[in-house]
Scaffold this motif. Structure first.
Motif, mmCIF file in Angstrom:
data_model
loop_
_atom_site.group_PDB
_atom_site.id
_atom_site.type_symbol
_atom_site.label_atom_id
_atom_site.label_comp_id
_atom_site.label_asym_id
_atom_site.label_seq_id
_atom_site.Cartn_x
_atom_site.Cartn_y
_atom_site.Cartn_z
ATOM 1 N N TYR A 1 -45.010 -10.248 45.514
ATOM 2 C CA TYR A 1 -45.882 -11.224 46.164
ATOM 3 C C TYR A 1 -47.341 -10.979 45.789
ATOM 4 C CZ TYR A 1 -48.677 -13.432 49.793
ATOM 5 O OH TYR A 1 -49.637 -14.149 50.457
ATOM 6 N N CYS A 2 -47.781 -9.745 45.879
ATOM 7 C CA CYS A 2 -49.176 -9.421 45.535
ATOM 8 C C CYS A 2 -49.476 -9.796 44.087
ATOM 9 C CB CYS A 2 -49.455 -7.940 45.769
ATOM 10 S SG CYS A 2 -49.459 -7.482 47.517
ATOM 11 N N ASN A 3 -48.538 -9.515 43.200
ATOM 12 C CA ASN A 3 -48.695 -9.846 41.778
ATOM 13 C C ASN A 3 -48.791 -11.362 41.583
ATOM 14 O OD1 ASN A 3 -48.704 -9.759 38.995
ATOM 15 N ND2 ASN A 3 -46.568 -9.154 38.797
ATOM 16 N N PHE A 4 -47.889 -12.098 42.208
ATOM 17 C CA PHE A 4 -47.897 -13.560 42.062
ATOM 18 C C PHE A 4 -49.107 -14.187 42.759
ATOM 19 C CE2 PHE A 4 -43.736 -13.247 40.292
ATOM 20 C CZ PHE A 4 -43.565 -14.411 39.556
ATOM 21 N N GLN A 5 -49.544 -13.595 43.854
ATOM 22 C CA GLN A 5 -50.716 -14.103 44.549
ATOM 23 C C GLN A 5 -51.951 -14.003 43.631
ATOM 24 O OE1 GLN A 5 -52.029 -11.833 48.001
ATOM 25 N NE2 GLN A 5 -52.383 -13.742 49.121
ATOM 26 N N LYS A 6 -52.073 -12.893 42.941
ATOM 27 C CA LYS A 6 -53.190 -12.731 41.989
ATOM 28 C C LYS A 6 -53.080 -13.746 40.844
ATOM 29 C CE LYS A 6 -53.840 -7.834 42.926
ATOM 30 N NZ LYS A 6 -53.535 -6.484 42.489
ATOM 31 N N LYS A 7 -51.866 -13.921 40.316
ATOM 32 C CA LYS A 7 -51.662 -14.897 39.243
ATOM 33 C C LYS A 7 -52.006 -16.304 39.715
ATOM 34 C CE LYS A 7 -47.901 -12.583 36.763
ATOM 35 N NZ LYS A 7 -46.476 -12.676 36.406
ATOM 36 N N LEU A 8 -51.604 -16.619 40.941
ATOM 37 C CA LEU A 8 -51.865 -17.941 41.497
ATOM 38 C C LEU A 8 -53.371 -18.174 41.638
ATOM 39 C CD1 LEU A 8 -50.445 -20.482 42.629
ATOM 40 C CD2 LEU A 8 -50.619 -19.427 44.881
ATOM 41 N N GLU A 9 -54.075 -17.194 42.185
ATOM 42 C CA GLU A 9 -55.523 -17.321 42.331
ATOM 43 C C GLU A 9 -56.195 -17.516 40.976
ATOM 44 O OE1 GLU A 9 -56.841 -13.933 44.599
ATOM 45 O OE2 GLU A 9 -55.808 -14.636 46.400
ATOM 46 N N LYS A 10 -55.761 -16.740 39.979
ATOM 47 C CA LYS A 10 -56.329 -16.879 38.634
ATOM 48 C C LYS A 10 -56.031 -18.250 38.040
ATOM 49 C CE LYS A 10 -56.610 -12.078 37.202
ATOM 50 N NZ LYS A 10 -56.155 -11.055 36.263
ATOM 51 N N ILE B 1 -52.222 -27.999 37.842
ATOM 52 C CA ILE B 1 -51.507 -27.775 39.106
ATOM 53 C C ILE B 1 -50.006 -27.562 38.901
ATOM 54 C CG2 ILE B 1 -51.119 -30.192 39.736
ATOM 55 C CD1 ILE B 1 -51.916 -29.136 42.686
ATOM 56 N N SER B 2 -49.455 -28.148 37.858
ATOM 57 C CA SER B 2 -48.024 -27.940 37.582
ATOM 58 C C SER B 2 -47.755 -26.489 37.205
ATOM 59 C CB SER B 2 -47.553 -28.871 36.465
ATOM 60 O OG SER B 2 -47.603 -30.200 36.914
ATOM 61 N N ASN B 3 -48.671 -25.882 36.456
ATOM 62 C CA ASN B 3 -48.504 -24.466 36.117
ATOM 63 C C ASN B 3 -48.563 -23.595 37.370
ATOM 64 O OD1 ASN B 3 -48.311 -25.150 33.421
ATOM 65 N ND2 ASN B 3 -50.450 -24.675 32.974
ATOM 66 N N ALA B 4 -49.481 -23.935 38.273
ATOM 67 C CA ALA B 4 -49.576 -23.186 39.527
ATOM 68 C C ALA B 4 -48.298 -23.362 40.351
ATOM 69 C CB ALA B 4 -50.805 -23.646 40.307
ATOM 70 N N ALA B 5 -47.778 -24.577 40.421
ATOM 71 C CA ALA B 5 -46.531 -24.833 41.156
ATOM 72 C C ALA B 5 -45.363 -24.083 40.512
ATOM 73 C CB ALA B 5 -46.242 -26.330 41.205
ATOM 74 N N ASN B 6 -45.378 -23.989 39.188
ATOM 75 C CA ASN B 6 -44.318 -23.249 38.491
ATOM 76 C C ASN B 6 -44.350 -21.764 38.842
ATOM 77 O OD1 ASN B 6 -43.223 -25.502 37.271
ATOM 78 N ND2 ASN B 6 -44.431 -25.266 35.403
ATOM 79 N N PHE C 1 -41.605 -17.362 41.622
ATOM 80 C CA PHE C 1 -41.564 -16.372 42.699
ATOM 81 C C PHE C 1 -40.387 -16.656 43.635
ATOM 82 C CE2 PHE C 1 -42.879 -14.909 46.975
ATOM 83 C CZ PHE C 1 -42.991 -13.554 46.712
ATOM 84 N N GLU C 2 -40.181 -17.912 43.926
ATOM 85 C CA GLU C 2 -39.074 -18.322 44.795
ATOM 86 C C GLU C 2 -37.732 -17.857 44.222
ATOM 87 O OE1 GLU C 2 -37.518 -22.555 46.706
ATOM 88 O OE2 GLU C 2 -39.079 -22.561 45.198
ATOM 89 N N ASN C 3 -37.605 -17.870 42.902
ATOM 90 C CA ASN C 3 -36.367 -17.441 42.249
ATOM 91 C C ASN C 3 -36.225 -15.924 42.194
ATOM 92 O OD1 ASN C 3 -35.506 -20.073 41.739
ATOM 93 N ND2 ASN C 3 -36.638 -20.161 39.822
#
Length: 172
Positions: free
Chosen positions: A50-59, A69-74, A79-81
């Protein structure tokens, strides 16, 4: 002994007694030890993930990174998978929603499809949260803050989000 009988007997134990019982069972059986290690490891691994994906999402929401936005949703879908924690999946979805709205406030109108992705993510987030009353109540407590943020952008986003929230919170 049945599962119900075991459950009833365990409810009489204090926390320290339960810990001792679990440690003893783990020492006695490698199957039990593996089961506990797997369960406890998943929670720790998901938190790190989660912490890793949260950083990726913020970036991904930084304009210098060719935001899409599609890349962010991906990232959220990936993460969901990979994660088994409903709470952490819902938390990353909420992070997506807040980041997407904040991005629009900072950089201007994004268009209908952009806001549709935010609304879609909110639906998914609340669907996950609906499987856990405590998590759903947490989402409810955070809803006003998110709706206030959404009111700062156009395309009727805050109204649509209010409708989505009402589908889940009318009975609470």
């Amino acid at each position: 002994m049945t599962i119900l009988q075991i459950k009833n007997n365990l409810s009489d134990f204090e926390k320290d007694e339960l810990i001792g019982l679990i440690i003893s069972a783990c020492k006695t059986s490698s199957i039990i030890k593996t089961a506990f290690s797997s369960q406890l490891g998943d929670r720790t691994d998901c938190q790190k993930l989660y912490c890793n994906f949260q950083k990726k999402l913020e970036k991904s929401f930084e304009p210098k990174n060719s935001f899409n936005i599609s890349n962010a949703a991906n990232l959220v879908n990936q993460f969901e998978n990979e994660c088994t924690s409903v709470e952490l999946i819902a938390a990353l979805m909420k992070d997506f929603i807040v980041n997407a709205i904040s991005f629009s406030i900072d950089f201007g109108d994004m268009g209908e499809s952009y806001y549709a992705k935010i609304a879609s993510m909110l639906k998914k987030c609340l669907k996950y949260a609906s499987s856990n009353r405590e998590l759903l109540e947490k989402q409810l407590s955070e809803s006003e803050e998110i709706l206030e943020l959404a009111a700062k952008v156009g395309w009727g986003l805050s109204e649509e989000m209010r409708e989505i929230y009402s589908m889940y919170f009318n009975g609470m």
